[in-house]
Motif scaffolding. Structure first.
Motif, PDB file in Angstrom:
ATOM      1  N   VAL A   1      77.252 183.402 121.885  1.00 37.15           N
ATOM      2  CA  VAL A   1      76.465 183.895 123.031  1.00 37.15           C
ATOM      3  C   VAL A   1      76.194 182.786 124.049  1.00 37.15           C
ATOM      4  CG1 VAL A   1      75.365 185.831 121.845  1.00 37.15           C
ATOM      5  CG2 VAL A   1      74.360 183.552 121.648  1.00 37.15           C
ATOM      6  N   VAL A   2      77.025 181.746 124.007  1.00 35.48           N
ATOM      7  CA  VAL A   2      76.878 180.664 124.987  1.00 35.48           C
ATOM      8  C   VAL A   2      77.110 181.215 126.390  1.00 35.48           C
ATOM      9  CG1 VAL A   2      77.888 178.514 125.815  1.00 35.48           C
ATOM     10  CG2 VAL A   2      77.553 178.852 123.382  1.00 35.48           C
ATOM     11  N   GLY A   3      76.242 180.848 127.318  1.00 38.01           N
ATOM     12  CA  GLY A   3      76.373 181.312 128.695  1.00 38.01           C
ATOM     13  C   GLY A   3      75.639 182.602 128.974  1.00 38.01           C
ATOM     14  N   LYS A   4      75.156 183.265 127.941  1.00 36.31           N
ATOM     15  CA  LYS A   4      74.389 184.495 128.117  1.00 36.31           C
ATOM     16  C   LYS A   4      72.940 184.157 128.468  1.00 36.31           C
ATOM     17  CE  LYS A   4      77.887 187.079 126.802  1.00 36.31           C
ATOM     18  NZ  LYS A   4      78.589 187.976 127.736  1.00 36.31           N
ATOM     19  N   PRO A   5      72.178 185.121 129.005  1.00 36.02           N
ATOM     20  CA  PRO A   5      70.751 184.880 129.275  1.00 36.02           C
ATOM     21  C   PRO A   5      70.004 184.466 128.014  1.00 36.02           C
ATOM     22  CG  PRO A   5      71.479 186.910 130.325  1.00 36.02           C
ATOM     23  CD  PRO A   5      72.617 186.450 129.460  1.00 36.02           C
ATOM     24  N   LEU A   6      68.951 183.660 128.214  1.00 36.91           N
ATOM     25  CA  LEU A   6      68.200 183.126 127.075  1.00 36.91           C
ATOM     26  C   LEU A   6      67.678 184.234 126.173  1.00 36.91           C
ATOM     27  CD1 LEU A   6      66.964 180.703 125.619  1.00 36.91           C
ATOM     28  CD2 LEU A   6      64.977 180.899 127.137  1.00 36.91           C
ATOM     29  N   PHE A   7      67.184 185.324 126.757  1.00 29.12           N
ATOM     30  CA  PHE A   7      66.649 186.426 125.946  1.00 29.12           C
ATOM     31  C   PHE A   7      67.726 186.982 125.026  1.00 29.12           C
ATOM     32  CE2 PHE A   7      66.033 190.983 125.232  1.00 29.12           C
ATOM     33  CZ  PHE A   7      64.780 190.974 124.627  1.00 29.12           C
ATOM     34  N   ASN A   8      68.938 187.151 125.551  1.00 27.53           N
ATOM     35  CA  ASN A   8      70.050 187.658 124.735  1.00 27.53           C
ATOM     36  C   ASN A   8      70.384 186.697 123.597  1.00 27.53           C
ATOM     37  OD1 ASN A   8      70.085 189.679 126.595  1.00 27.53           O
ATOM     38  ND2 ASN A   8      72.153 189.308 127.357  1.00 27.53           N
ATOM     39  N   GLN A   9      70.389 185.395 123.885  1.00 28.28           N
ATOM     40  CA  GLN A   9      70.680 184.404 122.854  1.00 28.28           C
ATOM     41  C   GLN A   9      69.653 184.470 121.723  1.00 28.28           C
ATOM     42  OE1 GLN A   9      71.429 180.389 124.138  1.00 28.28           O
ATOM     43  NE2 GLN A   9      72.375 181.019 126.055  1.00 28.28           N
ATOM     44  N   VAL A  10      68.370 184.499 122.110  1.00 30.50           N
ATOM     45  CA  VAL A  10      67.293 184.541 121.100  1.00 30.50           C
ATOM     46  C   VAL A  10      67.389 185.809 120.268  1.00 30.50           C
ATOM     47  CG1 VAL A  10      64.793 184.667 120.770  1.00 30.50           C
ATOM     48  CG2 VAL A  10      65.749 183.080 122.457  1.00 30.50           C
ATOM     49  N   ALA A  11      67.616 186.942 120.926  1.00 31.09           N
ATOM     50  CA  ALA A  11      67.662 188.224 120.222  1.00 31.09           C
ATOM     51  C   ALA A  11      68.836 188.278 119.239  1.00 31.09           C
ATOM     52  CB  ALA A  11      67.760 189.371 121.234  1.00 31.09           C
ATOM     53  N   VAL A  12      70.019 187.897 119.698  1.00 30.88           N
ATOM     54  CA  VAL A  12      71.219 187.986 118.862  1.00 30.88           C
ATOM     55  C   VAL A  12      71.147 187.029 117.672  1.00 30.88           C
ATOM     56  CG1 VAL A  12      73.706 187.542 118.795  1.00 30.88           C
ATOM     57  CG2 VAL A  12      72.734 188.829 120.691  1.00 30.88           C
ATOM     58  N   VAL A  13      70.830 185.774 117.948  1.00 29.07           N
ATOM     59  CA  VAL A  13      70.812 184.758 116.885  1.00 29.07           C
ATOM     60  C   VAL A  13      69.701 185.057 115.874  1.00 29.07           C
ATOM     61  CG1 VAL A  13      70.540 182.304 116.377  1.00 29.07           C
ATOM     62  CG2 VAL A  13      71.833 183.018 118.396  1.00 29.07           C
ATOM     63  N   SER A  14      68.534 185.462 116.354  1.00 28.76           N
ATOM     64  CA  SER A  14      67.424 185.789 115.451  1.00 28.76           C
ATOM     65  C   SER A  14      67.778 186.989 114.572  1.00 28.76           C
ATOM     66  CB  SER A  14      66.148 186.082 116.241  1.00 28.76           C
ATOM     67  OG  SER A  14      65.764 184.964 117.001  1.00 28.76           O
ATOM     68  N   LEU A  15      68.429 187.995 115.158  1.00 25.65           N
ATOM     69  CA  LEU A  15      68.817 189.175 114.391  1.00 25.65           C
ATOM     70  C   LEU A  15      69.818 188.810 113.301  1.00 25.65           C
ATOM     71  CD1 LEU A  15      68.699 192.249 113.992  1.00 25.65           C
ATOM     72  CD2 LEU A  15      70.549 192.461 115.669  1.00 25.65           C
ATOM     73  N   ILE A  16      70.803 187.983 113.643  1.00 25.80           N
ATOM     74  CA  ILE A  16      71.801 187.560 112.655  1.00 25.80           C
ATOM     75  C   ILE A  16      71.137 186.754 111.535  1.00 25.80           C
ATOM     76  CG2 ILE A  16      73.808 186.056 112.289  1.00 25.80           C
ATOM     77  CD1 ILE A  16      74.781 186.958 115.068  1.00 25.80           C
ATOM     78  N   ALA A  17      70.210 185.876 111.901  1.00 26.20           N
ATOM     79  CA  ALA A  17      69.491 185.092 110.886  1.00 26.20           C
ATOM     80  C   ALA A  17      68.684 185.998 109.971  1.00 26.20           C
ATOM     81  CB  ALA A  17      68.573 184.082 111.571  1.00 26.20           C
ATOM     82  N   LEU A  18      68.048 187.026 110.531  1.00 26.62           N
ATOM     83  CA  LEU A  18      67.258 187.965 109.729  1.00 26.62           C
ATOM     84  C   LEU A  18      68.144 188.759 108.782  1.00 26.62           C
ATOM     85  CD1 LEU A  18      64.507 189.312 109.177  1.00 26.62           C
ATOM     86  CD2 LEU A  18      65.048 190.952 110.990  1.00 26.62           C
ATOM     87  N   ILE A  19      69.273 189.250 109.297  1.00 25.80           N
ATOM     88  CA  ILE A  19      70.206 190.016 108.455  1.00 25.80           C
ATOM     89  C   ILE A  19      70.755 189.145 107.332  1.00 25.80           C
ATOM     90  CG2 ILE A  19      72.468 191.156 108.423  1.00 25.80           C
ATOM     91  CD1 ILE A  19      71.840 192.132 111.276  1.00 25.80           C
ATOM     92  N   ALA A  20      71.089 187.897 107.669  1.00 29.92           N
ATOM     93  CA  ALA A  20      71.613 186.976 106.655  1.00 29.92           C
ATOM     94  C   ALA A  20      70.589 186.739 105.553  1.00 29.92           C
ATOM     95  CB  ALA A  20      72.009 185.648 107.301  1.00 29.92           C
ATOM     96  N   THR A  21      69.326 186.579 105.935  1.00 30.81           N
ATOM     97  CA  THR A  21      68.274 186.307 104.945  1.00 30.81           C
ATOM     98  C   THR A  21      68.009 187.524 104.070  1.00 30.81           C
ATOM     99  OG1 THR A  21      67.238 184.733 106.441  1.00 30.81           O
ATOM    100  CG2 THR A  21      65.899 185.540 104.632  1.00 30.81           C
TER     101      THR A  21
END
Length: 226
Positions: free
Chosen positions: A95-115
């Motif tokens: 998500v490099v280059g995407k808006p900060l909100f999109n980066q936070v949402a996507v990465v946080s969701l993936i981290a939550l799913i992984a956990t």
């Protein structure tokens, strides 16, 4: 979950202000994963005398069991921390280059799913034999359907755990090899005609052995000095 809470803010700050650090962390994590994979293969081929079944003392105290359990948990948390860093960094690279909100949402969701996903599966696996025993004790009839299912779960657990260990070791080497292949030009241009999965396994194993040898030498020297 605590690992993710520690990693996510740092990862976002580094991505915003020191993007080069993301690649460095990714490669360092790859070195650790490669070492873990190579160490597991070495332990399987040349097990330490204390790990051989005939040398095990099954008459151990409850205190010794707790010490061993804490050691295993500490090792698992350390490995999870490294894997979590890798997961977060890889997710962030998408998500490099995407808006900060999109980066936070996507990465946080993936981290939550992984956990939740990974440890949910782990929780089911480690309680599989207990569930089997509960099925066996469900009724007083001999050789009932619940007994058969229960004994199947109890007997399957050791084989299942060994299978997961094999798959986990393979995954460590493949993930680390993929990190080297995609982030280090030398590896990226090496063996261009080989299938990616074969190259990544070879890279991961080769680097893992290179890291493992000096660590083993250091451990032996330190043990002798003691």
């Amino acid at each position: 979950a605590l690992n993710k809470l520690l990693i996510l803010p740092v990862a976002f700050l580094l991505s915003a202000f020191v993007p080069l650090a993301i690649t460095v962390i990714l490669v360092l994590g790859g070195l650790y994963l490669a070492y873990e994979g190579a160490e597991k293969i070495h332990a399987y081929i040349l097990p330490h005398p204390a790990e051989k079944e005939e040398d095990l003392d099954f008459e151990i105290t409850e205190e010794e069991i707790l010490v061993l359990e804490k050691k295993k948990i500490k090792s698992a948390i350390t490995t999870d921390f490294i894997l979590s860093v890798e997961i977060v960094i890889i997710a962030m690279s998408t998500v490099v280059g995407k808006p900060l909100f999109n980066q936070v949402a996507v990465v946080s969701l993936i981290a939550l799913i992984a956990t939740v996903g990974v440890y949910g599966i782990v929780a089911l696996v480690v309680r599989m034999d207990e569930f089997g025993f509960k099925l066996i004790a469900l009724n007083d009839r001999e050789d009932s359907f619940s007994d058969k299912v229960g004994w199947m779960l109890v007997n399957a657990l050791p084989h299942f755990v060994r299978g997961i260990g094999f798959i986990g070791t393979l995954a460590l080497l493949l993930v680390s090899g993929g990190i080297f292949s995609h982030n280090i030009p030398f590896f990226h241009h090496l063996l261009p005609t080989w299938p990616d999965i074969v190259k990544e396994f070879i890279f991961g194993l080769a680097v893992g052995v290179v890291v493992l040898i000096p660590i083993m030498i250091f451990q032996k020297v330190r043990k002798k000095s003691r």
